[in-house]
Write a protein that holds these residues in place. Structure first.
Motif, mmCIF file in Angstrom:
data_model
loop_
_atom_site.group_PDB
_atom_site.id
_atom_site.type_symbol
_atom_site.label_atom_id
_atom_site.label_comp_id
_atom_site.label_asym_id
_atom_site.label_seq_id
_atom_site.Cartn_x
_atom_site.Cartn_y
_atom_site.Cartn_z
ATOM 1 N N UNK A 154 -5.295 -0.669 10.123
ATOM 2 C CA UNK A 154 -6.551 -0.092 10.386
ATOM 3 C C UNK A 154 -7.642 -0.070 9.388
ATOM 4 N N UNK A 155 -7.347 -0.672 8.392
ATOM 5 C CA UNK A 155 -8.312 -0.714 7.071
ATOM 6 C C UNK A 155 -8.000 -2.028 6.456
ATOM 7 N N UNK A 156 -9.074 -2.588 5.730
ATOM 8 C CA UNK A 156 -9.007 -3.878 5.063
ATOM 9 C C UNK A 156 -7.837 -4.033 4.257
ATOM 10 N N UNK A 157 -7.669 -3.000 3.592
ATOM 11 C CA UNK A 157 -6.123 -3.038 2.857
ATOM 12 C C UNK A 157 -5.094 -2.394 3.150
ATOM 13 N N UNK A 158 -3.973 -2.554 2.624
ATOM 14 C CA UNK A 158 -2.688 -1.503 3.044
ATOM 15 C C UNK A 158 -1.945 -1.912 1.845
ATOM 16 N N UNK A 159 -1.259 -0.521 1.571
ATOM 17 C CA UNK A 159 -0.086 -0.556 0.812
ATOM 18 C C UNK A 159 1.535 -0.455 1.610
ATOM 19 N N UNK A 160 2.342 -1.245 1.120
ATOM 20 C CA UNK A 160 3.560 -1.117 1.775
ATOM 21 C C UNK A 160 4.714 -0.664 1.077
ATOM 22 N N UNK A 161 5.720 -0.161 1.406
ATOM 23 C CA UNK A 161 6.748 0.271 0.714
ATOM 24 C C UNK A 161 7.535 -0.701 -0.250
#
Length: 541
Positions: free
Chosen positions: A199-206
């Motif tokens: 839902x956002x331009x960037x994402x941080x994954x586990x």
């Protein structure tokens, strides 16, 4: 959603009063039923599809109402979801979403979506009603969203609609979730540990991700030419829908600007499609009620994403003219984690892409002849990487190729409009010792003709096929096949009130599934209709 306009002649045809087909149990007809009417009346059989229902185990079950709303405009329904307490704490064997709807009067087909905690779990389209009204239902297995379903979540649902003096149909829906508890015979399936909406331009994954999939609910919709992207012609051709590069489209996903996956979009035909809602009153085209997401295996990129920093994951539609809207691409990330590691390291080791090849050639019509556009497209991508998991090093290689051939023919004024097209999407994923190969083929062959007395006839066939083979250590361990086909032939008088259309139509839908994806290994059902009456409902397995 508005229909494709063959010409301005057909602009008035969107006084549609049809009924889309829906999933759900078949409406069996007793043998003593009267023969079909000579033409359509004011009511017809409730919508249904030939697709199989979701298999449900005979275990304890719990039901939760997820949404209950009447859609009259573009105001979304908002609510709150709370997991059930009587069927286990997220250790469910199957979770089934069911939408039940009703609508009457006059209305367009409409596109809808349902999200839970920002995660899209259903994308659908709706019936066009008869004056007397129809009911329909949709079922979907949503067990893979177990991570989202395990916690209280906000609910949002929207079926954008317009109700006024002309379009009177209010879309009334109830959506439920039924949770089936696990037992030794129906254990908890392997589902993602995390589901993250993009839902956002960037994402941080586990940082301990060991498997990563993306699913994209890609639809060309919302009116305008991209709803009929497969019929667009190159700019300059004398056709009502043009696009600079013609009809070739490709759904792509990238990670930090690097291409990570390609796919052919499915050419969904909604229930007013091809200017002829009489085609769809009982049986819809494949996937019209349950839009299937495009899926990508992004595991080769997991090592890059596991560095704890935000990364840009983007979805684009290649072939869409610059600055033009018309596509929706909500995306979820499905992640499996290595619980024995805080950080899973590795590397992207291979990235090979052939240059996308595409052409769309317009041949102008000679005297008394038809215009013609021939289109072809090819693209191939291979990515590979490895991860150092707690079980050792695991390598993943993903190869995918897409191909399109289409021939579009039409006359001046578009009183005759025809398309023959085939899309192929071939994918091979090798993860450790296991390889899964999937060959998808989508077909469309149809023509619409506006003849004497404004009689409009559409003859159309659609196909959705997928063959999947699983190999382990080079030996075949599983084979499955999907073959979903629709054919229809419908004629009515255009540009007149509904009661003067004298419409007739025959349709046939056959859905076959073989192998591990079918209940009992085999499913084969055919539904035929004449003038909105079901004449055949046959199961062969």
């Amino acid at each position: 959603m508005r229909r494709h306009r063959i010409t301005g002649l057909l602009g008035a045809l969107v006084l549609a009063a049809g009924a889309l087909a829906a999933t759900g149990p078949a409406h069996g007809l007793p043998r003593a039923d009267p023969p079909p009417p000579a033409e359509f009346g004011t009511d017809w059989h409730d919508p249904l599809t030939a697709a199989p229902p979701v298999a449900r185990p005979a275990t304890r079950s719990c039901q939760v109402t997820l949404a209950q709303a009447q859609f009259r405009d573009f105001t979304p329904y908002r609510g709150t979801y709370t997991p059930p307490t009587g069927c286990g704490a997220a250790d469910w064997s199957v979770v089934v979403l069911r939408l039940e709807g009703k609508v009457k009067g006059r209305q367009y087909d409409r596109l809808g979506h349902l999200s839970l905690g920002g995660v899209e779990i259903l994308r659908t389209s709706t019936p066009q009603p008869s004056p007397d009204g129809i009911t329909w239902s949709v079922e979907k297995d949503v067990t893979r969203y177990r991570d989202t379903l395990a916690r209280p979540q906000p609910v949002e649902m929207l079926i954008g609609n317009v109700v006024d003096d002309t379009y009177t149909g209010v879309i009334d829906v109830t959506v439920t979730l039924t949770f089936h508890a696990a037992d030794p015979r129906t254990p908890v399936p392997d589902t993602p540990d995390r589901v993250l909406p993009l839902t956002a331009p960037t994402i941080t994954t586990p940082r301990n991700t060991e498997r990563l999939l993306a699913e994209v609910y890609a639809t060309g919709s919302g009116g305008g030419c991209e709803e009929y992207w497969y019929l667009t012609t190159p700019a300059g051709a004398p056709y009502s829908c043009t696009a600079d590069g013609g009809p070739h489209r490709e759904v792509r996903i990238s990670v930090d600007g690097r291409l990570a996956g390609i796919a052919a979009p499915f050419p969904t035909v909604w229930t007013g499609g091809w200017s002829n809602p009489f085609l769809w009153y009982v049986t819809p085209g494949p996937r019209a009620f349950d839009v299937q997401p495009v899926r990508y295996d992004l595991t080769p990129f997991a090592a890059l994403l596991n560095d704890g920093r935000p990364h840009r994951i983007e979805v684009t539609v290649a072939g869409l003219p610059a600055g033009q809207s018309g596509w929706s691409t909500p995306t979820n990330l499905l992640l499996w984690q290595d619980e024995a590691r805080q950080v899973v390291t590795g590397a992207l080791t291979r990235h090979e892409e052939n240059a996308p090849a595409g052409h769309s050639r317009w041949t102008p019509a000679g005297p008394g002849e038809q215009h013609r556009v021939d289109t072809g497209g090819d693209h191939r991508l291979t990515v590979a990487g490895y991860l150092n998991t707690s079980r050792g090093r695991v390598a993943t290689t993903v190869t995918r190729s897409v191909h399109l051939t289409s021939a579009h023919r039409w006359t001046e004024g578009e009183s005759h409009d025809a398309l023959n097209a085939t899309w192929t999407d071939r994918e091979s994923v090798t993860h450790g010792p296991t390889t899964v190969r999937t060959d998808r083929t989508y077909t469309m062959d149809g023509e619409t003709t506006l003849g004497a007395g404004d009689r409009l006839r559409t003859v159309l066939s659609l196909g959705d096929r997928a063959d999947t083979v699983t190999l382990r250590g080079g030996r075949t361990v599983d084979v499955s096949r999907l073959d979903d086909r629709y054919t229809g032939d419908a004629t009515y008088t255009a540009n007149v009130p509904r009661d003067q259309r004298h419409a007739v139509a025959t349709t046939s839908a056959r859905h076959r599934v073989y192998g591990s994806q079918a209940p009992g290994g085999c499913y084969d059902r055919t539904v035929d209709t004449v003038q909105g009456t079901v004449t055949v409902d046959r199961r062969r397995c």
